[in-house]
Design a protein around this motif. Structure first.
Motif, mmCIF file in Angstrom:
data_model
loop_
_atom_site.group_PDB
_atom_site.id
_atom_site.type_symbol
_atom_site.label_atom_id
_atom_site.label_comp_id
_atom_site.label_asym_id
_atom_site.label_seq_id
_atom_site.Cartn_x
_atom_site.Cartn_y
_atom_site.Cartn_z
ATOM 1 N N ALA A 210 -27.593 -40.082 -111.176
ATOM 2 C CA ALA A 210 -26.736 -40.666 -110.144
ATOM 3 C C ALA A 210 -27.235 -42.092 -109.888
ATOM 4 C CB ALA A 210 -26.798 -39.853 -108.853
ATOM 5 N N GLU B 66 -28.126 -40.175 -102.448
ATOM 6 C CA GLU B 66 -28.691 -38.974 -103.054
ATOM 7 C C GLU B 66 -28.858 -39.158 -104.561
ATOM 8 O OE1 GLU B 66 -26.708 -35.403 -101.843
ATOM 9 O OE2 GLU B 66 -26.782 -35.966 -99.740
ATOM 10 N N SER B 67 -29.665 -40.133 -104.931
ATOM 11 C CA SER B 67 -29.917 -40.437 -106.334
ATOM 12 C C SER B 67 -31.320 -39.993 -106.730
ATOM 13 C CB SER B 67 -29.785 -41.939 -106.582
ATOM 14 O OG SER B 67 -30.181 -42.254 -107.896
ATOM 15 N N TYR C 64 -20.091 -48.602 -107.898
ATOM 16 C CA TYR C 64 -18.683 -48.223 -107.823
ATOM 17 C C TYR C 64 -17.882 -49.390 -107.287
ATOM 18 C CZ TYR C 64 -14.525 -45.448 -106.760
ATOM 19 O OH TYR C 64 -13.253 -44.948 -106.716
ATOM 20 N N TYR D 144 -16.825 -47.095 -112.312
ATOM 21 C CA TYR D 144 -18.203 -47.556 -112.207
ATOM 22 C C TYR D 144 -18.436 -48.658 -113.221
ATOM 23 C CZ TYR D 144 -19.232 -43.410 -109.447
ATOM 24 O OH TYR D 144 -19.244 -42.454 -108.477
ATOM 25 N N PHE E 175 -26.765 -44.961 -104.744
ATOM 26 C CA PHE E 175 -26.306 -43.793 -103.992
ATOM 27 C C PHE E 175 -27.462 -43.234 -103.159
ATOM 28 C CE2 PHE E 175 -22.546 -42.112 -106.738
ATOM 29 C CZ PHE E 175 -21.983 -43.364 -106.747
ATOM 30 N N THR F 55 -26.762 -45.538 -115.902
ATOM 31 C CA THR F 55 -26.368 -45.063 -114.573
ATOM 32 C C THR F 55 -27.279 -45.608 -113.486
ATOM 33 O OG1 THR F 55 -25.381 -43.072 -115.492
ATOM 34 C CG2 THR F 55 -25.991 -42.986 -113.169
#
Length: 169
Positions: free
Chosen positions: A116, A122-123, A25, A32, A120, A20
């Motif tokens: 995440a 907010e990872s 994306y 993904y 991103f 991940t």
């Protein structure tokens, strides 16, 4: 009288395997996929001045890793001149890879990942990477996992999928 020079910083090897951490994306595909590793960019943005060597070993979801893949991870860690190693890895089978690395002596190896993707906003990826850098420099020889603010013995931890976190066993 001259002041003694501070000791040189021991270099860190960062091995990327996918997971991940490096997912991206793709709108056209509505899914993904693991893309080019973002590790070099994250280290640059964080202004990491520590000597580091990054090896992008593979781009796989950890559920797709084979015994041969784990053997390749083990081989690069065992043969590396660096005694401090960080491995970015998918979280689903991170503990399986930790077991394969358990008998590699002379190394402090830290596996980390993300829940995440690093791309991103907010990872947890960047924080986890920083934790792994700190852990590999301060923990004793062995295999460790750093996730979401905690350090775990790599052989005494499991992923709690329902809670979305790692827990000691």
């Amino acid at each position: 009288m001259d002041k003694p020079s501070p000791p040189a910083l021991a270099p860190i090897l960062v091995v990327t395997t996918g997971g991940t951490f490096d997912k991206q994306y793709f709108d056209a595909l509505s899914e993904y996929q693991i893309a080019e590793s973002v590790i070099e960019k994250l280290l640059k943005v964080a202004r990491v001045a520590h000597p580091v060597r990054v090896v992008e070993l593979m781009r796989k979801d950890s559920l797709e890793l084979t015994d041969e893949d784990r053997a390749a991870i083990r081989a690069i860690v065992a043969s590396a001149p660096e005694a401090h190693v960080v491995i970015t890895h998918g979280t689903d089978t991170m503990t399986d890879t930790a077991k394969v690395l358990a008998d590699v002596s002379g190394k402090t190896t830290v596996l980390t990942g993300a829940l995440a993707p690093a791309r991103f906003a907010e990872s947890d990826a960047t924080f986890n990477l920083g934790m792994a850098f700190a852990c590999c420099q301060s923990a004793p020889e062995g295999v460790w996992i750093t996730m979401n603010g905690s350090v775990f013995n790599g052989l005494k931890v499991r992923k709690d999928r329902e809670a979305g976190k790692f827990v000691s066993i």
